[in-house]
Design a protein around this motif. Structure first.
Motif, PDB file in Angstrom:
ATOM      1  N   PHE A  59      37.330  64.935  75.854  1.00  0.00           N
ATOM      2  CA  PHE A  59      36.876  63.772  76.617  1.00  0.00           C
ATOM      3  C   PHE A  59      35.525  63.258  76.127  1.00  0.00           C
ATOM      4  CE2 PHE A  59      40.255  65.072  79.335  1.00  0.00           C
ATOM      5  CZ  PHE A  59      40.617  63.963  80.074  1.00  0.00           C
ATOM      6  N   GLN A  83      40.182  68.308  83.394  1.00  0.00           N
ATOM      7  CA  GLN A  83      40.454  66.893  83.157  1.00  0.00           C
ATOM      8  C   GLN A  83      40.218  66.082  84.423  1.00  0.00           C
ATOM      9  OE1 GLN A  83      44.481  67.270  81.777  1.00  0.00           O
ATOM     10  NE2 GLN A  83      43.875  67.619  79.652  1.00  0.00           N
ATOM     11  N   CYS A  84      40.711  66.592  85.531  1.00  0.00           N
ATOM     12  CA  CYS A  84      40.558  65.902  86.813  1.00  0.00           C
ATOM     13  C   CYS A  84      39.082  65.796  87.194  1.00  0.00           C
ATOM     14  CB  CYS A  84      41.349  66.637  87.885  1.00  0.00           C
ATOM     15  SG  CYS A  84      41.257  65.869  89.500  1.00  0.00           S
ATOM     16  N   CYS A  87      37.213  63.224  84.994  1.00  0.00           N
ATOM     17  CA  CYS A  87      37.539  61.835  85.358  1.00  0.00           C
ATOM     18  C   CYS A  87      36.882  61.438  86.672  1.00  0.00           C
ATOM     19  CB  CYS A  87      39.054  61.652  85.437  1.00  0.00           C
ATOM     20  SG  CYS A  87      39.831  61.656  83.805  1.00  0.00           S
ATOM     21  N   ARG A  88      36.882  62.347  87.642  1.00  0.00           N
ATOM     22  CA  ARG A  88      36.218  62.055  88.915  1.00  0.00           C
ATOM     23  C   ARG A  88      34.727  61.853  88.702  1.00  0.00           C
ATOM     24  NH1 ARG A  88      39.312  66.470  92.875  1.00  0.00           N
ATOM     25  NH2 ARG A  88      41.204  65.214  93.138  1.00  0.00           N
ATOM     26  N   VAL A  92      36.402  57.359  86.197  1.00  0.00           N
ATOM     27  CA  VAL A  92      37.409  56.668  85.389  1.00  0.00           C
ATOM     28  C   VAL A  92      38.799  57.136  85.808  1.00  0.00           C
ATOM     29  CG1 VAL A  92      35.900  56.402  83.387  1.00  0.00           C
ATOM     30  CG2 VAL A  92      37.410  58.377  83.513  1.00  0.00           C
ATOM     31  N   SER A  93      39.765  56.245  85.644  1.00  0.00           N
ATOM     32  CA  SER A  93      41.143  56.662  85.835  1.00  0.00           C
ATOM     33  C   SER A  93      41.686  57.000  84.452  1.00  0.00           C
ATOM     34  CB  SER A  93      41.967  55.570  86.508  1.00  0.00           C
ATOM     35  OG  SER A  93      41.912  54.400  85.737  1.00  0.00           O
ATOM     36  N   TYR A  94      42.681  57.854  84.427  1.00  0.00           N
ATOM     37  CA  TYR A  94      43.205  58.346  83.158  1.00  0.00           C
ATOM     38  C   TYR A  94      44.712  58.193  83.187  1.00  0.00           C
ATOM     39  CZ  TYR A  94      43.918  61.533  79.229  1.00  0.00           C
ATOM     40  OH  TYR A  94      44.280  62.087  78.021  1.00  0.00           O
ATOM     41  N   TRP A  96      47.676  59.680  82.602  1.00  0.00           N
ATOM     42  CA  TRP A  96      48.183  61.033  82.342  1.00  0.00           C
ATOM     43  C   TRP A  96      49.473  61.003  81.538  1.00  0.00           C
ATOM     44  CZ3 TRP A  96      44.435  64.188  83.049  1.00  0.00           C
ATOM     45  CH2 TRP A  96      43.482  63.936  84.034  1.00  0.00           C
TER      46      TRP A  96
END
Length: 103
Positions: A59, A83-84, A87-88, A92-94, A96
């Protein structure tokens, strides 16, 4: 491409058996700091840290404080929780599904 910037502290995961609680927060220009609490740290601590560092690199996170409380999570669980949390923290949204060749 700029590194992903963490904007706030974030948490992912639970304290349930076979899970891992990941807490991540910004570490302005101070690199990566990792604290691992695990009943299996003596055996798997290096592998857990390697997975954490790999996800941070995936990331492009260069400055973060990561604290984890591991309850025997497998590698894929550690990856998903990291990963979660990233992103939090980065707000950002990802997508998946983008790594899924069938998506």
């Amino acid at each position: 491409e700029a590194a992903m910037e963490l904007k706030k502290p974030a948490v992912a995961g639970t304290m349930e058996s076979s899970d891992i609680m990941v807490m991540i927060r910004p570490n302005e220009e101070k690199g990566i700091e990792i604290d691992i609490q695990s009943d299996v740290k003596a055996t798997f601590g290096d592998a857990i840290e390697a997975t954490i560092r790999e996800v941070l690199a995936d990331f492009d996170v260069n400055d973060a404080v990561v604290a984890v409380v591991d309850k025997g999570a497998l590698d894929f669980v550690i990856r998903a929780r990291m990963q979660c949390a990233i992103c939090r923290a980065a707000e950002v949204s990802y997508d998946w599904g983008k790594e899924d060749p069938n998506a």
